[in-house]
Motif scaffolding. Structure first.
Motif, PDB file in Angstrom:
ATOM      1  N   PRO A  88       3.227  71.913 -21.681  1.00  0.00           N
ATOM      2  CA  PRO A  88       2.779  70.551 -21.363  1.00  0.00           C
ATOM      3  C   PRO A  88       1.702  70.520 -20.288  1.00  0.00           C
ATOM      4  N   ALA A  89       1.822  71.421 -19.300  1.00  0.00           N
ATOM      5  CA  ALA A  89       0.836  71.457 -18.219  1.00  0.00           C
ATOM      6  C   ALA A  89      -0.532  71.883 -18.746  1.00  0.00           C
ATOM      7  N   LEU A  90      -0.550  72.867 -19.636  1.00  0.00           N
ATOM      8  CA  LEU A  90      -1.814  73.384 -20.159  1.00  0.00           C
ATOM      9  C   LEU A  90      -2.415  72.481 -21.243  1.00  0.00           C
ATOM     10  N   GLN A  91      -1.563  71.945 -22.087  1.00  0.00           N
ATOM     11  CA  GLN A  91      -2.053  71.186 -23.246  1.00  0.00           C
ATOM     12  C   GLN A  91      -2.419  69.750 -22.905  1.00  0.00           C
ATOM     13  N   GLY A  92      -1.743  69.176 -21.909  1.00  0.00           N
ATOM     14  CA  GLY A  92      -2.032  67.799 -21.521  1.00  0.00           C
ATOM     15  C   GLY A  92      -1.860  66.839 -22.683  1.00  0.00           C
ATOM     16  N   SER A  95      -5.898  75.614 -10.450  1.00  0.00           N
ATOM     17  CA  SER A  95      -6.481  76.888 -10.890  1.00  0.00           C
ATOM     18  C   SER A  95      -7.568  76.706 -11.946  1.00  0.00           C
ATOM     19  N   GLY A  96      -7.523  75.562 -12.639  1.00  0.00           N
ATOM     20  CA  GLY A  96      -8.477  75.357 -13.735  1.00  0.00           C
ATOM     21  C   GLY A  96      -8.093  76.136 -14.978  1.00  0.00           C
ATOM     22  N   MET A 144      -5.402  83.010  -8.548  1.00  0.00           N
ATOM     23  CA  MET A 144      -5.895  81.963  -7.652  1.00  0.00           C
ATOM     24  C   MET A 144      -5.576  82.291  -6.188  1.00  0.00           C
ATOM     25  N   GLU A 145      -4.366  82.759  -5.931  1.00  0.00           N
ATOM     26  CA  GLU A 145      -3.941  83.014  -4.555  1.00  0.00           C
ATOM     27  C   GLU A 145      -4.561  84.283  -3.974  1.00  0.00           C
ATOM     28  N   THR A 146      -4.810  85.285  -4.817  1.00  0.00           N
ATOM     29  CA  THR A 146      -5.360  86.548  -4.314  1.00  0.00           C
ATOM     30  C   THR A 146      -6.886  86.568  -4.314  1.00  0.00           C
ATOM     31  N   ARG A 151       0.555  71.081 -11.401  1.00  0.00           N
ATOM     32  CA  ARG A 151      -0.252  71.249 -10.175  1.00  0.00           C
ATOM     33  C   ARG A 151      -1.017  72.569 -10.222  1.00  0.00           C
ATOM     34  N   VAL A 152      -0.352  73.641 -10.687  1.00  0.00           N
ATOM     35  CA  VAL A 152      -1.007  74.954 -10.753  1.00  0.00           C
ATOM     36  C   VAL A 152      -2.179  74.900 -11.730  1.00  0.00           C
TER      37      VAL A 152
END
Length: 334
Positions: free
Chosen positions: A114-118, A329-330, A187-189, A324-325
């Motif tokens: 769901p987060a990726l597909q929107g 991160s895009g 993203m974090e590294t 949020r991630v």
């Protein structure tokens, strides 16, 4: 006099109608109760959103076998692979809510997709499914092919920054939890790396063992113990009791990179509450058996039981977290 007779007849007709409706209601609820009490009367399909033999399929079959024994009716695993679990999720979401088609769901299906597909999601997991209960909630391991030159997260990051674009991350497919954990780690590294998606965790792990890819996130404790892969870190908030020498990513300098792979069972929305309660009771009984817990831990899983509401609340929190991630991160679904 005629008016009085009409009033009396009207009152009798209304009373008859009320009585008839009450009788119909009682029969309806009695039929539902009988349906729940006699469930299941035929084999139940447990849809697994991953290929046979992988880290999602194996525990799914353990649960199916256990429920078969508890219900004295077959629970049959059916693998439906594709699009990071979208294929399986959509199939179950569109199935009849009668308790005979269930989904062995994980974080990827319930939250990452769901987060990726929107808006491109073919269904909304928040409304398409009724939670049955937890099966497990386990941290992943960051593992590498034993021949790579780095032996820690710090060394991996340093190597990747010295060799931009050369680090290959195998993932269990676009839209899976390992995919978004990779995106969060990148993203974090601040490293540059290539996502190499496979059709499930099993082929992704095989690629790392064979040296076709360098590293991956997944539930692969047994392969660490066998020496087939080298563990660099764990994504949980604390060390694993079975692998106490493996540091957390927080200990390795990246406290924001935490993730757990949750699994459980959901049904199509609209299923009878009585069937949900029955399935949840039997599922919890199975999970709490020492032999079940021992087998699950041997798969690298942390067993978890609980009510349907707890599983549903966890899934909702995970959807918010990974949304949020993706935004920060895009990350893309392609």
């Amino acid at each position: 006099m005629a008016e009085l007779q009409a009033i009396i007849c009207g009152m009798i007709n209304r009373r008859s109608l009320v009585a008839a409706l009450a009788a119909i209601s009682m029969l309806f609820w009695a039929a539902l109760d009988a349906t729940a009490q006699s469930y299941p009367q035929r084999p139940v399909r447990l849809i697994v959103p991953a290929p046979a033999g992988g880290p999602t399929d194996v525990p799914g079959r353990l649960i199916a076998d256990g429920l078969s024994g508890l219900f004295s009716q077959r629970f049959v695993v059916e693998n439906r692979v594709g699009a990071g679990g979208l294929v399986a999720g959509e199939f179950v979401a569109r199935s009849e809510p009668n308790g005979y088609t269930l989904l062995y769901a994980n974080t990827s299906v319930l939250a990452v997709n769901p987060a990726l597909q929107g808006t491109n999601m073919p269904y909304d997991p928040a409304t398409a499914f009724a939670p049955i209960g937890f099966v497990s909630n386990s941290p992943q391991l960051l593992v590498a092919n034993p021949k790579v030159p780095y032996r820690s997260v710090q060394e991996l990051v340093a190597w990747a920054k010295s060799n931009p674009g050369r680090l290959n991350f195998a993932t269990a497919g676009v839209g899976t939890l390992p995919h978004l954990t990779y995106e969060l780690f990148k993203m974090e590294t601040g490293i540059q790396a290539l996502n190499v998606p496979y059709a499930g965790g099993a082929p992704a792990l095989t690629a790392v063992i064979a040296g076709q890819a360098d590293v991956l996130f997944d539930l692969v404790r047994t392969r660490v113990k066998s020496g087939e892969v080298r563990a660099l870190a764990i994504t949980g908030t604390s060390r694993d009791a079975e692998l106490p020498g493996i540091p957390t990513l927080a200990e390795s300098g990246y406290p924001a990179v935490t993730s757990t792979s949750g699994t459980g069972i959901v049904a199509p929305a609209g299923i009878l509450r009585e069937i949900v309660a029955l399935l949840n009771s039997k599922l919890n009984e199975l999970i709490e058996r020492p032999e079940t817990q021992g087998k699950m831990r041997s798969f690298g899983l942390v067993p978890k039981s609980g009510p349907p509401e707890e599983f549903g609340a966890w899934a909702a929190q995970e959807r918010q977290r990974w949304a949020r991630v993706v935004k920060q991160s895009g990350a893309k679904a392609e």
